[in-house]
Design an enzyme around this catalytic site. Structure first.
Site, PDB file in Angstrom:
ATOM      1  N   HIS A 269       0.748  -1.164   0.038  1.00  0.00           N
ATOM      2  CA  HIS A 269      -0.175  -0.048   0.018  1.00  0.00           C
ATOM      3  C   HIS A 269       0.965   1.086   0.081  1.00  0.00           C
ATOM      4  O   HIS A 269       1.291   1.531   1.190  1.00  0.00           O
ATOM      5  CB  HIS A 269      -0.783  -0.030   1.341  1.00  0.00           C
ATOM      6  CG  HIS A 269      -1.981  -1.017   1.209  1.00  0.00           C
ATOM      7  ND1 HIS A 269      -1.974  -1.782   2.410  1.00  0.00           N
ATOM      8  CD2 HIS A 269      -2.980  -1.348   0.391  1.00  0.00           C
ATOM      9  CE1 HIS A 269      -3.168  -2.499   2.053  1.00  0.00           C
ATOM     10  NE2 HIS A 269      -3.544  -2.353   0.955  1.00  0.00           N
ATOM     11  N   TYR A 442       4.268  -0.579   4.945  1.00  0.00           N
ATOM     12  CA  TYR A 442       4.877  -1.701   5.557  1.00  0.00           C
ATOM     13  C   TYR A 442       3.976  -3.258   5.337  1.00  0.00           C
ATOM     14  O   TYR A 442       3.750  -4.077   6.337  1.00  0.00           O
ATOM     15  CB  TYR A 442       5.081  -1.819   6.854  1.00  0.00           C
ATOM     16  CG  TYR A 442       6.034  -0.305   7.128  1.00  0.00           C
ATOM     17  CD1 TYR A 442       6.747   0.024   6.097  1.00  0.00           C
ATOM     18  CD2 TYR A 442       5.773   0.371   8.315  1.00  0.00           C
ATOM     19  CE1 TYR A 442       7.359   1.422   6.416  1.00  0.00           C
ATOM     20  CE2 TYR A 442       6.459   1.576   8.585  1.00  0.00           C
ATOM     21  CZ  TYR A 442       7.278   2.059   7.573  1.00  0.00           C
ATOM     22  OH  TYR A 442       8.094   3.235   7.847  1.00  0.00           O
ATOM     23  N   HIS A 443       3.251  -3.530   4.349  1.00  0.00           N
ATOM     24  CA  HIS A 443       2.460  -4.536   4.028  1.00  0.00           C
ATOM     25  C   HIS A 443       2.680  -5.176   2.469  1.00  0.00           C
ATOM     26  O   HIS A 443       2.186  -5.510   1.903  1.00  0.00           O
ATOM     27  CB  HIS A 443       0.842  -4.049   3.760  1.00  0.00           C
ATOM     28  CG  HIS A 443       0.367  -3.306   4.903  1.00  0.00           C
ATOM     29  ND1 HIS A 443      -0.567  -2.373   4.885  1.00  0.00           N
ATOM     30  CD2 HIS A 443       0.586  -3.177   6.309  1.00  0.00           C
ATOM     31  CE1 HIS A 443      -0.953  -1.843   6.081  1.00  0.00           C
ATOM     32  NE2 HIS A 443      -0.122  -2.272   6.750  1.00  0.00           N
ATOM     33  N   PRO A 444       4.063  -5.752   2.705  1.00  0.00           N
ATOM     34  CA  PRO A 444       4.459  -6.254   1.317  1.00  0.00           C
ATOM     35  C   PRO A 444       3.613  -7.740   1.110  1.00  0.00           C
ATOM     36  O   PRO A 444       3.431  -8.422   2.194  1.00  0.00           O
ATOM     37  CB  PRO A 444       5.900  -6.570   1.571  1.00  0.00           C
ATOM     38  CG  PRO A 444       6.246  -6.345   3.013  1.00  0.00           C
ATOM     39  CD  PRO A 444       5.328  -5.580   3.645  1.00  0.00           C
TER      40      PRO A 444
END
Length: 507
Positions: A269, A442-444
């Site tokens: 995101h 921080y949502h890979p």
């Protein structure tokens, strides 16, 4: 040589949930490998401790490749290197995502009805609940679109609210607390920390164990479950010879299975924020707040409440680019505290911060190996704004964020936007600000995706194609990112992987 029935690689949110599912299915002799140390540290327990954990030895502290669409900058990619994984250093925000997220995957067993039933089971253990003692600024933001203060914002529609979190008594309650420790206590599992995996051991097309970075080999009689996350899982697969053949040959890795989709489809995101500062607004280092800060550790230790019990990202919103009904385009994260915009996160003054991110970015990147050496970080390229639709949409999101903050009844706590400032207002200037200041949430996800098509490395049962007795179950498995924070969906996928593995091994 140490052996086990099952080896689980990674004691993060997905891995711990997977161990819980395996133990519940009656499987024993589960060896769980974690590259980092234990989570037995006061900063892990204390919700506010995350601001010191990121960048510490409990963080892999990855950095992306230069992002062409983001002014050539390297983007920070924190990932938990600790028992509990990123769930031990994150803000503990709990969102299932939207039903449409899972229906869009179009995979058997992953429709929203089935997923919602699984979430109900997870939440019976995790028991997410509304953040206690949210700051007055957070409460005020939450009242912009809702009359029910008990509800969190809803990823299905335009909404605001205080977030629900996986905390208990003002302390972090991670997947390690919920599933890993009970499995260890019951004798079903054992944990080995400081066990960084170099590669899988594959014999005659079957995963039979792992080789650690220090050269130690561990054998699995039943199979291997890889739950190391969207960065480490594809890297381990590629070092094992399981991935895009041409790339692996370039770096000197023998190709055991040519799987072009491994490392592909990387996305996150994209997010950008607004910084506000002003006396009497949010939390910060000021003379009048020093007594409260001095007392806060004692208050937290004795009661589990107060400033130390804040998860920092206390509330937020879901917004649409256009008026009317329909799925949100943006998620907002709100922090009722001064965040520095000059490189120093902590500094003198009071304020608040909010960011806006794209719920469903179209841009995709790729993860590749920089070297065969497991101590060398992989190349992480998010491809930010490589799709021309993303930047204009996020520009609109930044305007929506300003409008939301203007609409909140902050009263005497309202503070001035100090960066980028209201003078930055044209579409061109806002787009330039995004390119030069954006990061990710921080949502890979997505680097070992499930799918029925040939290019997808995983089956819908989370089994790696072309290799037997090997499953991958973490955020890397997502075909497309979920709307909102990905920690809860990662636990869901981990539990599903444990169930699928148990069914295969017992069946």
């Amino acid at each position: 040589m140490e052996t086990a029935d099952i080896i689980v690689i990674g004691a993060g949110s997905a891995g711990c949930a997977a161990v819980g599912a395996l133990a519940q299915a009656g499987l024993r002799d589960i060896l769980v490998l974690e590259a980092g140390p234990t989570d037995a540290h006061p900063l892990v327990r204390a919700p506010l401790g995350l601001i010191w954990l990121m960048g510490s030895r409990r963080d892999w502290s990855f950095s992306s490749a230069p992002q062409t669409g983001a002014a050539g900058r390297n983007i920070s990619v924190p990932r938990g290197k600790v028992v509990g994984g990123s769930g031990s250093i994150n803000s503990m925000v709990w969102f299932r995502g939207a039903r449409a997220d899972y229906d869009a995957w179009g995979l058997p067993g992953w429709g929203s009805n089935a997923v919602w039933d699984r979430f109900t089971d997870l939440e019976a253990v995790i028991a997410p609940r509304r953040l206690a003692d949210a700051h007055p600024l957070t409460e005020a933001l939450g009242r912009v679109t809702t009359s029910d203060a008990a509800l969190p914002p809803d990823p299905e529609c335009v909404s605001t609210g205080v977030f629900h979190t996986n905390m208990r008594d003002g302390r972090r309650w991670s997947a390690a607390d919920a599933w890993l420790r009970p499995a260890i206590s019951s004798g079903a599992a054992r944990l080995r920390t400081g066990a960084e995996v170099d590669r899988l051991i594959v014999e005659e097309g079957r995963a039979v164990g792992v080789r650690l970075v220090d050269g130690t080999e561990l054998r699995a009689r039943g199979g291997v479950l890889l739950t190391a996350g969207a960065i480490a899982s594809p890297a381990i697969l590629m070092r094992s010879g399981l991935g895009p053949g041409e790339h692996l040959r370039e770096i000197g890795v023998e190709v055991l299975a040519d799987l072009p989709g491994v490392g592909d489809n990387l996305h996150d995101h994209p997010a950008v924020g607004l910084f506000h500062e002003g006396a009497g607004s949010g939390r910060g280092l000021t003379w009048d707040q020093l007594p409260a800060w001095a007392l806060s550790p004692f208050q937290w230790l004795l009661t589990g409440r107060g400033r130390i019990a804040s998860n920092t990202v206390e509330g937020g919103a879901f917004l649409r680019a256009e008026d009317g009904d329909g799925p949100p385009d943006f998620q907002v994260h709100f922090l009722p505290a001064r965040i520095g915009h000059d490189g120093a996160a902590i500094g003198w003054g009071a304020g608040y911060f909010a960011d806006v991110n794209l719920c469903q970015p179209k841009s995709r990147g790729r993860l590749t190996l920089a070297s065969r050496d497991p101590r060398t970080a992989p190349n992480i390229d998010f491809g930010l704004f490589s799709d021309p639709a993303d930047l204009p949409l996020l520009t609109r999101g930044l305007r929506k964020l300003r409008a939301l903050l203007d609409a909140a009844d902050f009263g005497d706590r309202r503070a001035e936007e100090v960066f980028p400032g209201r003078a930055v207002d044209s579409d061109e200037d806002l787009a330039d600000y995004i390119r030069t200041r954006c990061g990710t949430s921080y949502h890979p996800v997505g680097t070992v995706r499930m799918g029925g098509e040939e290019a997808a490395p995983l089956t819908p049962e989370l089994a790696l194609k072309g290799i037997s007795h090997l499953w991958v179950a973490d955020a890397s498995s997502m075909p497309r990112i979920t709307t909102a924070n990905t920690n809860a969906p990662s636990m869901l996928i981990g539990a599903a992987g444990g169930e699928a593995m148990a069914q295969r091994l017992k069946g």
